[in-house]
Design an enzyme around this catalytic site. Sequence first.
Site, mmCIF file in Angstrom:
data_model
loop_
_atom_site.group_PDB
_atom_site.id
_atom_site.type_symbol
_atom_site.label_atom_id
_atom_site.label_comp_id
_atom_site.label_asym_id
_atom_site.label_seq_id
_atom_site.Cartn_x
_atom_site.Cartn_y
_atom_site.Cartn_z
ATOM 1 N N ASP A 108 0.833 -1.188 0.000
ATOM 2 C CA ASP A 108 0.000 0.000 0.000
ATOM 3 C C ASP A 108 0.877 1.251 0.000
ATOM 4 O OD1 ASP A 108 -2.668 1.250 0.364
ATOM 5 O OD2 ASP A 108 -1.813 1.895 2.275
ATOM 6 N N GLU B 91 15.210 -14.720 0.053
ATOM 7 C CA GLU B 91 15.625 -15.788 0.967
ATOM 8 C C GLU B 91 14.764 -17.038 0.787
ATOM 9 O OE1 GLU B 91 15.333 -14.304 4.919
ATOM 10 O OE2 GLU B 91 16.797 -12.675 4.607
#
Length: 548
Positions: free
Chosen positions: A209, A260
Amino acid sequence: MTDGTTRPADDWWRSAVVYQVYPRSFADADGDGTGDVNGIRARLPYLADLGVDAIWISPWYPSPLLDGGYDVSDYRGINPDFGTLTDADALIAEAHALGIRILIDLVPNHCSWEHPWFKAALAAGKGSPERELFWFRDGKGPDGSLPPTNWPATFGGQAWTRIEDGQWYLHLFDISQPDWNWDHPKVIEEFDSILRFWFDRGVDGFRIDVADSMAKDSSLPDVVPTPDGEVSRDKYEGHPTYDQPGVHDIHQRWRRIADEYADTPQGPRVFVAEAWLSPADRLAQYVRPHELHSAFNFDALQCPWDAEELREVIDHTTEHFWAVGAPATWVLSNHDTIRHRTRYGRDQKDASMPAGTVPTDLELGLRRAKAAVLLELALPGGAYIYQGDELGLPEVEDLPEDVLDDPTWERSGRTVRGRDGCRVPIPWSGSEPAYGFGGDGQPWLPQPADWAPLTAESETADPESHLNLYKAALRIRHDQEALGDGRMVWDETAPTGVLSFTRDPGFRCVVNLGDEPVALPPASAVLLSSAPLDDDKLPVDAAVWLQV
């Protein structure tokens, strides 16, 4: 960059069609008039049948819901009105079993004034470490009674509110949404932890957002005034609260966290940016390598139904996104904008006027909406569908004033109705409200009495419906090697008012935005048309997909 023909699984997001769920208004499993997580679970087969690749769920966190959930009080939970973390875990697992990925909203610019950290900051007082997590400042003037800057709030009024001890706090949106101070390492580390919390639960990515807003100019300069002396609301280059250079450091950090997870069986986790920035070269900075994966294209969403202007937006977008190795992402509507059936049914100079202020021809809007989805799904890159777009829902422009919930209504002095008209709950079945949404009465926002023909049940049974056009388009898109990520070539011989382009191998899209029917170019087969063809001519406000 993939050429659109190999589509490795790790690049699913480059071509994905993502369906936006506004949870309050999607489906209500417990009958209380508010949508919930178990309602989404119950409708997963519908979404799988529609043919989408992923779901983006607007904020489902605990919240006082003073801004539709974008005022978050706990980033690691589920709003009790919507369900529990156990329900969310089940939704993620069930969606994955159907081959549907899950994106959720991240709201990093601000939280709710009910967030424990902000409540602690209010209690701790001036100069406290707790207040350093937000933007508390003394005011200007001899008694500090003037706000620290002239910054405006997005929902109306000024962006600063004074509290009892005389200090002011910053809220770029509603008064109930204090801005985080992203210069503070504790805020940075907290959001690292939030990302990992949801990634570890199986979420495939985040929609960010106001992704251009977290970093501020800490010297707090005023916003540049407009020529007539008003406070500018434009996101001009160098704006003190939007598109600051430091925001890219935040995104690069998040990208490293997402990467990751790249070697897990689930595959890479991804980000899509909500950043209302124009022109496209500014937005493209957010999707450079090692930053975010994709970004909403609001230039396309806001573009009027005009061939020349649409082509300019498409060219500008693809040029700048391809230059940084990113896919374009196309969107026609979302929870913040007037539904495109309504926009396209207006005089296009007034397309984005507030709800209830200009005349609308909904039949014209529906014809153009059908053509627009074939254009959207044929363009290179990914696409987003806002819930109800597939049903051809219009904006509800006549909601009673006493039900309006958007903070814009109050912050504007009850002069701007806000975004509630695109958030009315989905009609699923039956002939009267709540149209199978859940419960016996009207849901949290009332549905129109004439929506029975627009229910999913009614449209499923109609071969010519808006819903079945979407299903056919998504089925063809998945089957066609040419569609999704890749390139396009314009047909420079197309008549004025017509957009025509090819994509390899063997696909052409033609959209007639002119004043007269046009002859189809040579083709071996018509794959799909948004309107019946007339003696091999494409009608006005119609689109066709051709095998060539």
